[in-house]
Each structure stands twice: as C-alpha cells, then as structure tokens.
Write an enzyme that holds these catalytic residues in place. Structure first.
Site, PDB file in Angstrom:
ATOM      1  N   LYS A 159     -17.526  -3.894 -18.121  1.00 35.65           N
ATOM      2  CA  LYS A 159     -16.908  -2.642 -18.584  1.00 35.65           C
ATOM      3  C   LYS A 159     -18.055  -1.681 -18.918  1.00 35.65           C
ATOM      4  O   LYS A 159     -18.385  -1.451 -20.079  1.00 35.65           O
ATOM      5  CB  LYS A 159     -16.003  -2.935 -19.792  1.00 35.65           C
ATOM      6  CG  LYS A 159     -14.896  -1.920 -19.955  1.00 35.65           C
ATOM      7  CD  LYS A 159     -13.836  -2.430 -20.930  1.00 35.65           C
ATOM      8  CE  LYS A 159     -13.002  -1.315 -21.499  1.00 35.65           C
ATOM      9  NZ  LYS A 159     -12.219  -0.550 -20.543  1.00 35.65           N
TER      10      LYS A 159
HETATM   11  N1  PPE Z   1      -8.964  -1.379 -15.660  1.00 34.83           N
HETATM   12  C1  PPE Z   1      -9.748  -0.428 -16.205  1.00 34.83           C
HETATM   13  C2  PPE Z   1     -10.592   0.381 -15.300  1.00 34.83           C
HETATM   14  C3  PPE Z   1      -9.751  -0.223 -17.591  1.00 34.83           C
HETATM   15  O1  PPE Z   1     -10.538   0.711 -18.113  1.00 34.83           O
HETATM   16  C4  PPE Z   1      -8.914  -1.002 -18.414  1.00 34.83           C
HETATM   17  C5  PPE Z   1      -8.893  -0.784 -19.899  1.00 34.83           C
HETATM   18  C6  PPE Z   1      -8.103  -1.989 -17.803  1.00 34.83           C
HETATM   19  C7  PPE Z   1      -8.171  -2.160 -16.442  1.00 34.83           C
HETATM   20  C8  PPE Z   1      -7.220  -2.901 -18.612  1.00 34.83           C
HETATM   21  O2  PPE Z   1      -7.985  -3.811 -19.380  1.00 34.83           O
HETATM   22  P1  PPE Z   1      -7.445  -4.404 -20.765  1.00 34.83           P
HETATM   23  O3  PPE Z   1      -7.486  -3.303 -21.751  1.00 34.83           O
HETATM   24  O4  PPE Z   1      -8.338  -5.535 -21.074  1.00 34.83           O
HETATM   25  O5  PPE Z   1      -6.044  -4.854 -20.507  1.00 34.83           O
HETATM   26  N2  PPE Z   1      -9.133   0.538 -20.316  1.00 34.83           N
HETATM   27  C9  PPE Z   1      -9.516   0.809 -21.698  1.00 34.83           C
HETATM   28  C10 PPE Z   1     -10.100   2.197 -21.878  1.00 34.83           C
HETATM   29  C11 PPE Z   1      -9.185   3.363 -21.805  1.00 34.83           C
HETATM   30  C12 PPE Z   1      -9.880   4.670 -22.169  1.00 34.83           C
HETATM   31  O6  PPE Z   1      -9.384   5.759 -21.749  1.00 34.83           O
HETATM   32  O7  PPE Z   1     -10.883   4.663 -22.890  1.00 34.83           O
HETATM   33  C13 PPE Z   1      -8.377   0.498 -22.653  1.00 34.83           C
HETATM   34  O8  PPE Z   1      -7.235   0.393 -22.242  1.00 34.83           O
HETATM   35  O9  PPE Z   1      -8.660   0.346 -23.836  1.00 34.83           O
END
Ligand code: PPE
Length: 307
Positions: A159
């Site tokens: 990330k």
């Molecule tokens: N793909 C991406 C690209 C992504 O950023 C997230 C989380 C996910 C999938 C889902 O991952 P999870 O949260 O573990 O289920 N995105 C984070 C950031 C959002 C933001 O605008 O800042 C979040 O959901 O916290």
C-alpha cells in the site's frame, strides 16, 4: 476538510495535531516511497468500541514496508498498541485510523541512504466514504482511461503512497465526468479494482471477485469472502472482463473506507435493477453486523478498547 482531533502519534509519542509536522525535504514527499494503512474503529452494539482486524492491517503495513525495503523501527505489537493509545487520547469511540511510514529528510536523490524511517498514526472521524446514499442506493461508475499498475512497475501488494497517483488521476477523471468512482482495468485489460476499493460481481447465486494478482489484498474483500462462504454462498476468484460486469446481476465495491457500496451503473449501463441487489444487501448487512460486534462468530476480528 478532515475533522481535526487532539493528537497524532509521531515516532513513539503523542503530539498535538498541529505540531505533527515534517521538513519539506522529507524523502517520501519527493519520491512517493511511503506506505500507509486505512483502518476503522466501530462503536459496537453492546456499547463498547473495537478496531476491525487491527493485527491484519498492521501486518499488511509491515509487509508493505518490507516490499519497499523500509525498516520500521517498531514492532507490529507496538504499532497495534499505539493505534489504541491514539484512539483513546483522542477520545474516539469510532473513526478512521491512518498509519503512515515514510522516509524522512537527510539525503536527497532517489537513493534514500540512511534517512530515518518515520511513522505517524492519525485518527479522525470519517462517515460513509462515498456518502450515506451510496451505501443504500449504490453508485455510478466509469471505466477509467488510466490503467492500473503493472505488477512489475509498482508493487501492487504494497500500500505504497506513490501507487495512489494512479488513483488520484482516475478519481479526478471519474468525478469530472459526473461519476462517483472509477473502475480500473489491469494492463491486460481485465477488471482489477477501483481507486480505493476491491470489486465483486454476482451472477445467479455465484459471487465472483478478481484474483489478487494485480490488486491490493483488501481486508474487507477477505472478510466478505469469509462471511459469504460461511453463509453458504459460492465464491469464485477469477479474472473477468468489463462486459461481464456490464451484464452482472449485481456488483459492489468494498474497502475499509467504502465498506460495502453497491454499484448501480457502469459506463451508462444499469446493473441489475439499478438499486443494489439482494445478495449485495445481504452481504452489506452481515458485514455491518460483524464490524459492530453483532456476530459472535467473528469476535476474534475485533480488538476492543475503552475510551
Ligand atoms: N484497493 C485499493 C487500491 C485500496 O486503496 C483499498 C483501501 C482497497 C483495495 C481495499 O482494502 P481494505 O481497506 O483492506 O479492504 N483503500 C483505503 C484508502 C482510501 C482512501 O481514500 O484513502 C481504505 O479504504 O481505507
């Protein structure tokens, strides 16, 4: 504007919100080599509070750092404790948690040398990411003109702050074109994920999501797969095309911030009845029960704390 709270945890201690500052020559600010997490704490049905899947998020954070060869000078347990401490200091019985590890100031140039690896943990109140109405009625999505990262261009399992330039470009484009979110295709043209969410589609009783190849290993995705299987649904992890999405009965995005958000339209094509489908609603309801401690089967995903 983000809603300001009292303190931010910064390299081992809590500092006042406005004093959590860095030098303009902070390496990550120039080259994007930082890693972050997004975690939520929820108020529970029984009056308590808990962080959802804290250890798994912190573990992913350390894996992100490992992928980028950043040595975080704290243990995973110390960061977990620091997150709870920050929520308590800010008297937050629910909210969003943002750990960020970055390469500090020192040497300039791409090679970061011995620059310190610094870590902050910020928390703030954050309601429905795409709006309350989105959770209920679903959102309108546009396939982005921007392709998601190739697995050997950026490390898609980390990330990484810099990975999100791609997300910002896609999100701006989608909003400017009057949509709520962008759908990103991978370098081979298959559906990958959204700017900050994983994607699921439903056809009949079968639920499909993309394999992890080029997408973030989302903890919400993982939770939905687990809960759906326990409910007896069949889950398939398989690549699919945008036209398979167009003709799906249902579709939804999921992520920590976005939770479970139905998709009601993609590229002007209505999905199902255009209101978020039956299985999507079922999984959304069950997900909220799990994060709010209303399903004892998943109590091990909750790290309780008191404010
Ligand atoms: N793909 C991406 C690209 C992504 O950023 C997230 C989380 C996910 C999938 C889902 O991952 P999870 O949260 O573990 O289920 N995105 C984070 C950031 C959002 C933001 O605008 O800042 C979040 O959901 O916290």
């Amino acid at each position: 504007m983000v809603q300001q709270v009292e303190s931010i945890w910064f390299d081992g201690k809590l500092v006042p919100w406005n004093e959590a500052q860095v030098h303009v020559l902070t390496h990550t600010l120039h080259y994007g080599c930082g890693v972050f997490e997004g975690i939520r704490a929820y108020k529970l049905a029984d009056g308590g509070s808990a962080v959802f899947r804290l250890k798994e998020h912190v573990h992913r954070h350390f894996n992100s750092a490992k992928i980028l060869e950043m040595q975080i000078p704290f243990t995973e347990d110390e960061i977990c404790d620091a997150i709870l401490e920050t929520l308590q200091a800010n008297k937050m019985d629910e909210g969003y948690i943002r750990p960020l590890s970055f390469i500090g100031a020192g040497a300039m140039g791409v090679f970061p040398g011995d620059n310190p690896i610094q870590t902050i943990i910020a928390t703030w109140p954050w309601g429905a990411y795409l709006g309350e109405e989105a959770l209920d009625k679903g959102i309108r999505v546009k396939t982005s003109s921007f392709t998601r990262h190739h697995v050997n261009v950026m490390m898609t399992k980390a990330k990484t702050s810099g990975n999100y330039v791609n997300s910002v470009l896609a999100k701006r484009e989608a909003l400017a074109d009057g949509y709520d979110e962008a759908l990103m295709l991978d370098t081979e043209g298959y559906v990958s994920e959204a700017t900050g969410e994983n994607i699921f589609i439903v056809r009949g009783d079968i639920i499909k999501t993309t394999p992890l190849t080029s997408v973030l290993d989302g903890l919400t995705r993982n939770s939905i797969i687990t809960v759906a299987k326990d409910l007896g649904y069949e889950i398939v992890e398989q690549r699919f095309t945008r036209d398979e999405l167009y003709s799906a009965d249902e579709a939804f995005f999921c992520g920590t911030a976005a939770e479970v958000t139905p998709i009601r339209e993609v590229d002007r094509r209505q999905i199902g009845a255009g209101t978020g489908g039956r299985i999507t609603k079922h999984l959304q309801t069950e997900y909220f029960k799990v994060v709010k401690g209303e399903n004892p089967n998943y109590a091990h995903w909750l790290d309780r704390y008191t404010v």
